[in-house]
Design an enzyme around this catalytic site. Structure first.
Site, short mmCIF file in Angstrom:
data_model
loop_
_atom_site.label_atom_id
_atom_site.label_comp_id
_atom_site.label_asym_id
_atom_site.label_seq_id
_atom_site.Cartn_x
_atom_site.Cartn_y
_atom_site.Cartn_z
N GLU A 1 0.00 -0.99 5.85
CA GLU A 1 1.07 -0.52 6.73
C GLU A 1 0.96 0.98 6.95
O GLU A 1 1.29 1.48 8.04
CB GLU A 1 2.43 -0.88 6.14
CG GLU A 1 3.63 -0.63 7.08
CD GLU A 1 4.21 0.77 6.95
OE1 GLU A 1 5.09 1.11 7.77
OE2 GLU A 1 3.78 1.53 6.06
N ASP B 1 0.85 -1.19 0.00
CA ASP B 1 0.00 0.00 0.00
C ASP B 1 0.88 1.24 0.00
O ASP B 1 2.04 1.21 0.42
CB ASP B 1 -0.94 0.00 1.20
CG ASP B 1 -0.22 0.09 2.54
OD1 ASP B 1 0.78 -0.63 2.72
OD2 ASP B 1 -0.64 0.88 3.41
N ASP C 1 8.86 3.55 -1.03
CA ASP C 1 8.06 3.15 0.12
C ASP C 1 6.75 2.54 -0.34
O ASP C 1 5.76 3.24 -0.50
CB ASP C 1 7.81 4.38 0.99
CG ASP C 1 7.11 4.08 2.29
OD1 ASP C 1 7.05 2.90 2.68
OD2 ASP C 1 6.61 5.04 2.93
N ASP D 1 12.52 -6.20 7.46
CA ASP D 1 11.51 -5.33 6.87
C ASP D 1 12.19 -4.06 6.36
O ASP D 1 13.41 -3.89 6.48
CB ASP D 1 10.45 -4.97 7.93
CG ASP D 1 9.17 -4.38 7.34
OD1 ASP D 1 9.03 -4.36 6.10
OD2 ASP D 1 8.32 -3.93 8.13
#
Length: 462
Positions: free
Chosen positions: A165, A97, A131, A191
């Site tokens: 997230e 997302d 991101d 991560d």
């Protein structure tokens, strides 16, 4: 006969070029899918998320032949790559997302995934390139390469791809609950997080690969003033909006106390060994220079200041519904990132003390404490450090722990693993880091391909 070696070299070069072009094309296709998550999920276009999920088996057939995939928590994806033998697994994480982008103010449309040569090489523009689709697609490229070659990891490998997230992290929480119910205790969780950066640490010219061993806590604190409304032509001495504004000014005038955490100290000693001149001595003798260096870090940059204290930023304001009516409720949303060693309770106490007005109601929403600190010794840390050096140059990069300033889905995995790390294997300039959650997000093709090599090397060691 003398031409044969050059013909093979040309063929290999063409094959490599074709492979890179295919990787870039797949990345661009996935960036073009606008998987924008929103706090109010009724406003989320779930069709785009469905399209993203549906595209992956077509783009990565070897991965989907070798790994099992299940959908968890609505739209999050959990893959399992069965290992050759029993043992603690690894979890590679990312989220697909992205935050909203309207296109206003962007040099290139945010979901066009245009490739542009800026004079120093090709750059892929688009929301999610940094991101966090850049990492997600890098992981898939690495797994596809290894799976297509018949590779099978020694122990199970899980791929955890979250779908929200940027909002609640509910997808990652559901994945953790699923793994916990199955008795899974990962030996390594990796991560998004730190990157390969330059120019952050004073006196240090080498690039540093900063690996997050913890991350700050996060909460949104609401400041609310409820007061009698009325016509704006007869205002009281202190309106609700003025009282709220005064509270914000007071809060900004009272920053949270600065201090070096144990991880800060280890980071500074690590990078300090590579510093030049007096800074090498200063960073290597923090027992003596600590107060001075703390003042330096609070003044050097926004990034260094955030490294050493809890930060607060007023991000949203609301008041009256009409220009000529007094606000009956004035509200500010304060995004707070809580330093390791502090707590949500300490944060609320500081804010109330700074504001010093009982008429301003202070409330923490969705509070999340700072994460436990993962070790910088042992097999998991050594594997990450070794892979970083193999990818970015044995003598060219400093590998150091740090506390991640943002929040990630990985904080939920500390329930089931003591070895949770946060690192995005990309070189990012200060300007590029500034595009995170902002306009003109982009990544250099060379940097992204190096990230693919990082994951390909890492997967081969699992």
């Amino acid at each position: 006969m003398s031409d044969a070696p050059s013909e093979r070299s040309a063929s290999e070069a063409d094959s490599a070029a074709g492979s890179m072009a295919g990787s870039i094309d797949r990345f661009r296709r996935l960036v073009r899918i606008p998987t924008v998550s929103r706090i109010d999920e009724a406003q989320t276009d779930w069709g785009q998320f469905d399209a993203f999920i549906a595209a992956l088996p077509q783009l990565y057939p070897a991965t989907h032949a070798a790994l099992e995939r299940e959908i968890v928590g609505g739209h999050s994806m959990l893959y399992r790559w069965a290992g050759r033998e029993d043992g603690p697994p690894t979890v590679l994480m990312a989220h697909y997302d992205v935050v909203p982008a309207t296109g206003e103010g962007w040099t290139r449309p945010p979901f066009s995934a245009e490739v542009v040569d800026d004079g120093d090489g090709d750059v892929i523009w688009g929301r999610g390139t940094l991101d966090d689709k850049g990492a997600l697609v890098s992981i898939l490229e690495a797994v596809e390469t290894r799976a297509a070659a018949g590779f099978r990891p020694r122990h199970d490998v899980y791929l955890s791809f979250g779908h929200n997230e940027e909002t609640t992290g509910a997808g990652a929480i559901a994945i953790v609950e699923t793994l916990e119910a199955r008795g899974v205790r990962p030996a390594l969780v990796l991560d998004e997080g730190g990157a390969v950066v330059e120019g952050v640490f004073p006196g240090v010219s080498k690039p540093a690969a900063v690996i997050g061993v913890s991350e700050k806590g996060i909460t949104t604190v609401t400041l609310t003033v409820d007061q009698q409304g009325g016509h704006a032509s007869t205002p009281p001495r202190l309106t609700a909006t003025a009282r709220l504004a005064r509270a914000i000014v007071r809060l900004n005038a009272r920053p949270f106390p600065a201090r070096f955490s144990p991880t800060n100290v280890e980071m500074l000693r690590t990078v300090g060994a590579h510093a030049a001149g007096p800074m090498r001595w200063a960073l290597g003798n923090l027992w003596l220079t600590g107060p001075l260096m703390l003042r330096v870090f609070t003044r050097l940059s926004d990034e260094t200041r955030a490294m050493v204290r809890t930060t607060q930023a007023v991000t949203q304001l609301s008041g009256s519904q009409a220009a000529n009516a007094l606000a009956e409720r004035a509200e500010a949303m304060v995004n707070v990132r809580i330093a390791v060693g502090s707590s949500v309770e300490e944060t609320e106490r500081h804010i109330r003390s700074a504001i010093a007005d009982p008429a301003v109601r202070v409330e923490a929403l969705l509070p999340s404490e700072p994460s436990p600190v993962s070790p910088t010794t042992g097999a998991a840390w050594e594997l990450l450090s070794r892979t970083v050096r193999q990818t970015f140059g044995q003598d060219e990069v400093i590998v150091t722990p740090y506390v991640m300033l943002g929040a990630s889905d990985s904080r939920h995995f500390t329930r089931i693993s003591d070895h949770v790390y946060r690192f995005s294997p990309f070189e990012m300039s200060g300007e590029e880091r500034g595009t995170l959650h902002a306009m003109n997000e982009r990544i250099r093709v060379e940097s992204w391909l190096r990230g693919v090599r990082f994951y390909t090397t890492l997967v081969g060691e699992l």
